[in-house]
Design an enzyme around this catalytic site. Structure first.
Site, PDB file in Angstrom:
ATOM      1  N   LYS A  15      -5.184 -29.865  -4.165  1.00 51.41           N
ATOM      2  CA  LYS A  15      -4.491 -31.463  -4.513  1.00 51.41           C
ATOM      3  C   LYS A  15      -5.812 -32.349  -5.152  1.00 51.41           C
ATOM      4  O   LYS A  15      -4.925 -33.281  -5.874  1.00 51.41           O
ATOM      5  CB  LYS A  15      -4.576 -31.152  -3.013  1.00 51.41           C
ATOM      6  CG  LYS A  15      -4.379 -32.957  -2.367  1.00 51.41           C
ATOM      7  CD  LYS A  15      -4.454 -33.106  -0.980  1.00 51.41           C
ATOM      8  CE  LYS A  15      -6.263 -33.429  -0.314  1.00 51.41           C
ATOM      9  NZ  LYS A  15      -6.343 -34.786  -0.091  1.00 51.41           N
ATOM     10  N   ASN A  16      -6.274 -32.416  -5.268  1.00 48.23           N
ATOM     11  CA  ASN A  16      -7.548 -33.462  -5.245  1.00 48.23           C
ATOM     12  C   ASN A  16      -7.394 -33.619  -6.628  1.00 48.23           C
ATOM     13  O   ASN A  16      -7.768 -35.107  -7.136  1.00 48.23           O
ATOM     14  CB  ASN A  16      -9.002 -33.374  -4.757  1.00 48.23           C
ATOM     15  CG  ASN A  16      -8.790 -33.370  -3.236  1.00 48.23           C
ATOM     16  OD1 ASN A  16      -7.691 -33.737  -2.417  1.00 48.23           O
ATOM     17  ND2 ASN A  16     -10.216 -33.780  -2.647  1.00 48.23           N
TER      18      ASN A  16
ATOM     19  N   ARG B 203      -4.969 -42.305   0.436  1.00 49.79           N
ATOM     20  CA  ARG B 203      -5.824 -43.230  -0.408  1.00 49.79           C
ATOM     21  C   ARG B 203      -6.020 -43.178  -2.073  1.00 49.79           C
ATOM     22  O   ARG B 203      -6.991 -43.742  -2.242  1.00 49.79           O
ATOM     23  CB  ARG B 203      -7.412 -42.891   0.376  1.00 49.79           C
ATOM     24  CG  ARG B 203      -8.904 -43.499  -0.503  1.00 49.79           C
ATOM     25  CD  ARG B 203      -9.527 -42.516   0.691  1.00 49.79           C
ATOM     26  NE  ARG B 203     -10.990 -42.684  -0.102  1.00 49.79           N
ATOM     27  CZ  ARG B 203     -11.762 -43.763   0.700  1.00 49.79           C
ATOM     28  NH1 ARG B 203     -11.152 -45.470   1.421  1.00 49.79           N
ATOM     29  NH2 ARG B 203     -13.111 -44.289  -0.531  1.00 49.79           N
TER      30      ARG B 203
ATOM     31  N   CYS C  19      -6.572 -39.727   5.557  1.00 46.77           N
ATOM     32  CA  CYS C  19      -6.692 -39.075   6.934  1.00 46.77           C
ATOM     33  C   CYS C  19      -7.466 -39.956   7.917  1.00 46.77           C
ATOM     34  O   CYS C  19      -8.591 -40.983   7.225  1.00 46.77           O
ATOM     35  CB  CYS C  19      -7.088 -37.612   6.746  1.00 46.77           C
ATOM     36  SG  CYS C  19      -6.532 -36.900   6.399  1.00 46.77           S
TER      37      CYS C  19
ATOM     38  N   ARG D 102     -13.583 -45.481   5.196  1.00 46.72           N
ATOM     39  CA  ARG D 102     -13.435 -44.868   4.175  1.00 46.72           C
ATOM     40  C   ARG D 102     -13.553 -46.039   3.212  1.00 46.72           C
ATOM     41  O   ARG D 102     -12.611 -46.811   2.804  1.00 46.72           O
ATOM     42  CB  ARG D 102     -12.575 -44.286   3.904  1.00 46.72           C
ATOM     43  CG  ARG D 102     -12.352 -43.186   4.702  1.00 46.72           C
ATOM     44  CD  ARG D 102     -11.761 -42.050   4.635  1.00 46.72           C
ATOM     45  NE  ARG D 102     -11.452 -41.071   3.520  1.00 46.72           N
ATOM     46  CZ  ARG D 102      -9.970 -40.504   3.386  1.00 46.72           C
ATOM     47  NH1 ARG D 102      -9.731 -39.788   3.692  1.00 46.72           N
ATOM     48  NH2 ARG D 102     -11.406 -39.515   1.621  1.00 46.72           N
TER      49      ARG D 102
ATOM     50  N   ASP E 251     -15.006 -30.890   3.851  1.00 48.70           N
ATOM     51  CA  ASP E 251     -13.386 -31.253   4.070  1.00 48.70           C
ATOM     52  C   ASP E 251     -13.610 -29.412   5.028  1.00 48.70           C
ATOM     53  O   ASP E 251     -12.196 -28.731   5.195  1.00 48.70           O
ATOM     54  CB  ASP E 251     -11.885 -30.748   2.869  1.00 48.70           C
ATOM     55  CG  ASP E 251     -12.269 -32.066   1.863  1.00 48.70           C
ATOM     56  OD1 ASP E 251     -11.462 -32.521   1.961  1.00 48.70           O
ATOM     57  OD2 ASP E 251     -13.156 -32.209   1.689  1.00 48.70           O
TER      58      ASP E 251
ATOM     59  N   VAL F 164     -21.098 -36.524   5.480  1.00 48.47           N
ATOM     60  CA  VAL F 164     -20.539 -37.360   4.380  1.00 48.47           C
ATOM     61  C   VAL F 164     -19.004 -38.876   5.517  1.00 48.47           C
ATOM     62  O   VAL F 164     -19.186 -39.599   5.541  1.00 48.47           O
ATOM     63  CB  VAL F 164     -19.769 -36.234   3.622  1.00 48.47           C
ATOM     64  CG1 VAL F 164     -18.520 -37.129   2.505  1.00 48.47           C
ATOM     65  CG2 VAL F 164     -19.706 -35.680   2.910  1.00 48.47           C
TER      66      VAL F 164
ATOM     67  N   ARG G  31      -0.306 -32.540   3.633  1.00 51.65           N
ATOM     68  CA  ARG G  31       0.267 -33.202   2.673  1.00 51.65           C
ATOM     69  C   ARG G  31      -0.862 -32.338   1.727  1.00 51.65           C
ATOM     70  O   ARG G  31      -1.519 -32.977   0.688  1.00 51.65           O
ATOM     71  CB  ARG G  31      -1.158 -34.724   3.499  1.00 51.65           C
ATOM     72  CG  ARG G  31      -0.634 -35.545   4.319  1.00 51.65           C
ATOM     73  CD  ARG G  31      -1.534 -36.394   4.590  1.00 51.65           C
ATOM     74  NE  ARG G  31      -2.153 -37.415   3.263  1.00 51.65           N
ATOM     75  CZ  ARG G  31      -3.061 -38.219   3.491  1.00 51.65           C
ATOM     76  NH1 ARG G  31      -3.618 -38.437   4.727  1.00 51.65           N
ATOM     77  NH2 ARG G  31      -3.646 -37.730   2.575  1.00 51.65           N
TER      78      ARG G  31
HETATM   79  C1  UD1 Z   1     -12.546 -36.897  -2.113  1.00 45.31           C
HETATM   80  C2  UD1 Z   1     -11.623 -36.282  -1.448  1.00 45.31           C
HETATM   81  C3  UD1 Z   1     -11.771 -35.915  -0.018  1.00 45.31           C
HETATM   82  C4  UD1 Z   1     -13.094 -35.328   0.294  1.00 45.31           C
HETATM   83  C5  UD1 Z   1     -14.602 -36.272  -0.327  1.00 45.31           C
HETATM   84  C6  UD1 Z   1     -14.916 -35.379   0.207  1.00 45.31           C
HETATM   85  C7  UD1 Z   1      -9.808 -36.906  -2.583  1.00 45.31           C
HETATM   86  C8  UD1 Z   1      -7.935 -37.427  -2.976  1.00 45.31           C
HETATM   87  N1  UD1 Z   1     -10.093 -36.800  -1.752  1.00 45.31           N
HETATM   88  O1  UD1 Z   1     -12.046 -38.670  -0.880  1.00 45.31           O
HETATM   89  O2  UD1 Z   1     -10.350 -34.378   0.266  1.00 45.31           O
HETATM   90  O3  UD1 Z   1     -13.304 -35.589   1.705  1.00 45.31           O
HETATM   91  O4  UD1 Z   1     -13.915 -36.691  -1.512  1.00 45.31           O
HETATM   92  O5  UD1 Z   1     -15.391 -34.817  -0.299  1.00 45.31           O
HETATM   93  O6  UD1 Z   1     -10.373 -36.974  -3.647  1.00 45.31           O
HETATM   94  N2  UD1 Z   1     -17.971 -44.058  -0.001  1.00 45.31           N
HETATM   95  C9  UD1 Z   1     -18.343 -45.535   0.397  1.00 45.31           C
HETATM   96  N3  UD1 Z   1     -17.767 -46.452  -0.775  1.00 45.31           N
HETATM   97  C10 UD1 Z   1     -17.033 -45.992  -1.436  1.00 45.31           C
HETATM   98  C11 UD1 Z   1     -16.559 -44.438  -1.479  1.00 45.31           C
HETATM   99  C12 UD1 Z   1     -17.038 -43.928  -0.412  1.00 45.31           C
HETATM  100  O7  UD1 Z   1     -19.493 -45.908   0.826  1.00 45.31           O
HETATM  101  O8  UD1 Z   1     -16.544 -47.445  -1.902  1.00 45.31           O
HETATM  102  C13 UD1 Z   1     -18.243 -42.919   0.521  1.00 45.31           C
HETATM  103  C14 UD1 Z   1     -17.715 -43.037   2.108  1.00 45.31           C
HETATM  104  O9  UD1 Z   1     -17.351 -43.850   3.382  1.00 45.31           O
HETATM  105  C15 UD1 Z   1     -17.783 -41.039   2.082  1.00 45.31           C
HETATM  106  C16 UD1 Z   1     -18.166 -41.144   0.883  1.00 45.31           C
HETATM  107  O10 UD1 Z   1     -18.797 -42.093   0.287  1.00 45.31           O
HETATM  108  O11 UD1 Z   1     -18.605 -41.138   3.180  1.00 45.31           O
HETATM  109  C17 UD1 Z   1     -17.926 -40.151   0.451  1.00 45.31           C
HETATM  110  O12 UD1 Z   1     -16.407 -40.469  -0.112  1.00 45.31           O
HETATM  111  P1  UD1 Z   1     -15.773 -40.099  -1.349  1.00 45.31           P
HETATM  112  O13 UD1 Z   1     -16.535 -38.481  -2.497  1.00 45.31           O
HETATM  113  O14 UD1 Z   1     -15.421 -41.146  -2.094  1.00 45.31           O
HETATM  114  O15 UD1 Z   1     -14.743 -39.682  -0.951  1.00 45.31           O
HETATM  115  P2  UD1 Z   1     -12.898 -39.736  -1.063  1.00 45.31           P
HETATM  116  O16 UD1 Z   1     -12.702 -39.848  -3.348  1.00 45.31           O
HETATM  117  O17 UD1 Z   1     -11.747 -40.413  -0.945  1.00 45.31           O
END
Ligand code: UD1
Length: 427
Positions: free
Chosen positions: A22-23, A93, A117, A122, A305, A327, A397
């Protein structure tokens, strides 16, 4: 609204194919916006998040068609619109990540602040910082992020946390930028490296995918490519845990064990036998799991996850386990639902203490997010009696045909519209 009904107690055995990631697919679909010419993606999972991303691409003027089951053609040659619609971005997202490629192709992107979610704060500050450092002029007003740049310019960007989404987003934005971009402290998730491989196939110049520093040398134009999605490690982990909680013996095919290393190691600590091949893994459990502790971390650490599904397994373990969620601070909404099934879990802040019970009992429960849904399915497979899981739209999803797959392994599971009154046993 549909619910999933499970009568627990059946041992899962047999063979099951893991679907495409998915990701990985979501990031690659956003990356496909960069190409002039058709891109063909194989092994694409048919799940609602992917469907949402397809709708998003179509709204932007991209042609999307299914060539055969799980194979899609995406042609962004005639990309016209720079504005992503709110009703799609609020659902997911990952759709925010179209901003970078839109700036690269059209010089302008207007994208709503994202949804997804409900598992904790986030923010998109790393994404925005990245675009700004590449020279985009970014404003945030009325719930939208607007970013403009005639031509993005390479820069060195340090991420405060190795965010998967921000790494992928900045990588795609940098592909058509002038000069070299370095992303330091970037995410090392397999889906990040996969995106790098895909972009390289499209003509990008990228070094360091899968390491903590990625370097992208901008090119003038990118072409379409043919690419196969990697297996979904989260689905593999979920199916493995489902097998373990039923003391089953399941062969996961089209699986990448090296991507599942942390999960498989922790499963082994619970007493499960995991045999790995190049593209398969066999999971054999013949006794009650032993308690163990987990701490979620960016890859190669234990994935956030899989924290919820693993908690379901630990709920029936022999002994007390401690989960530390590093996380997403709110990824504990499943705790009260597992409690309805008899689990003994105390949650405080980022920690959950799980005192394993010998048996869970079937109950009506509701899934609050994608992986919470997976946790409830796993728990229900081992619980005494019947469970009804609502909130199936969250499970849709990210899991392709999960009910069919578990049924094929011997689970007593059906999906149907929730009836006002339901029989104690499924016909
Ligand atoms: C992706 C995955 C999700 C997984 C997550 C963490 C997808 C579509 N989703 O989400 O399934 O749970 O990685 O492995 O690929 N953060 C910030 N600022 C930002 C971006 C992130 O503070 O601009 C923080 C987030 O709040 C979180 C951490 O960084 O605490 C990790 O988030 P991130 O790796 O970005 O998650 P996603 O890419 O959204």
């Amino acid at each position: 609204m549909d619910s999933i009904y499970i009568v627990g107690g059946n041992r899962l055995t047999g063979e099951v194919k893991v679907s495409g990631s998915k990701n990985g697919t979501l990031a690659i679909m956003a990356g496909a916006l960069l190409a002039k010419g058709p891109t063909i993606l194989e092994n694409v999972p048919r799940i609602t998040d992917v469907h949402t991303m397809m709708e998003m691409l179509q709204e932007l003027g991209v042609r999307v068609r299914e060539l055969e089951p799980n194979t899609f053609e995406i042609d962004a040659t005639d990309l016209q619109s720079h504005e992503a619609p709110y009703d799609l971005v609020k659902k997911m997202r990952a759709s925010f990540c179209v901003a970078g490629p839109l700036i690269g192709r059209l010089g302008y992107a207007k994208v709503p602040m994202p949804g997804g979610c409900d598992i904790g704060a986030r923010p998109v500050d790393f994404h925005v910082k990245g675009l700004q450092m590449l020279g985009a002029k970014v404003t945030m007003e009325h719930g939208y992020v607007e970013a403009k740049a005639d031509k993005l310019k390479g820069a060195t960007i340090y991420l405060d946390f190795p965010s998967a989404g921000a790494t992928q987003h900045i990588m795609t934005a940098a592909c058509l930028a002038e000069g070299v971009t370095r992303i330091e402290n970037c995410a090392m998730e397999p889906e990040v490296n996969d995106l790098a491989e895909f972009l390289i196939a499209m003509g990008a110049k990228i070094k360091g995918g899968g390491t903590s520093t990625i370097e992208i040398e901008g090119v003038d134009e990118m072409r379409g490519a043919r690419y196969r999605m990697i297996p979904d490690r989260m689905e593999a982990g979920t199916l493995a845990m489902a097998a373990c909680i039923t003391r089953g013996d399941v062969l996961l095919t089209d699986c990448s064990p090296e991507h599942c290393s942390a999960m498989f190691k922790k499963l082994q600590e619970t007493g499960v036998k995991v045999i790995e091949g190049p593209d398969w893994a066999r999971v054999i459990a013949d006794s009650r799991p032993k308690a163990t502790d987990i701490k979620t971390m960016p890859h190669p650490g234990f994935p956030t996850d899989m924290q919820q599904p693993f908690a379901a397994l630990l709920a029936v373990a022999d002994g007390t386990s401690v989960i530390t969620e590093n996380v997403y601070e709110r990824r504990f909404k499943y705790v009260s639902e597992l409690g309805r099934m008899g689990a003994d879990i105390i949650q405080e802040g980022r920690t959950a203490i799980i005192k394993g019970v010998p048996k869970l009992t079937g109950a009506e429960v509701s899934s609050s997010d994608l992986r919470a849904g997976a946790a409830l399915i796993i728990a229900a497979l081992a619980a005494d009696g019947r469970s009804e899981i609502s909130g199936v739209e969250h499970i849709d999803r990210g899991y392709e045909r999960i009910v069919d797959k578990l049924a094929s392994l011997g689970a007593e599971i059906v999906r149907r519209e929730a009836a006002p009154e339901t029989s104690a046993r499924m016909a």
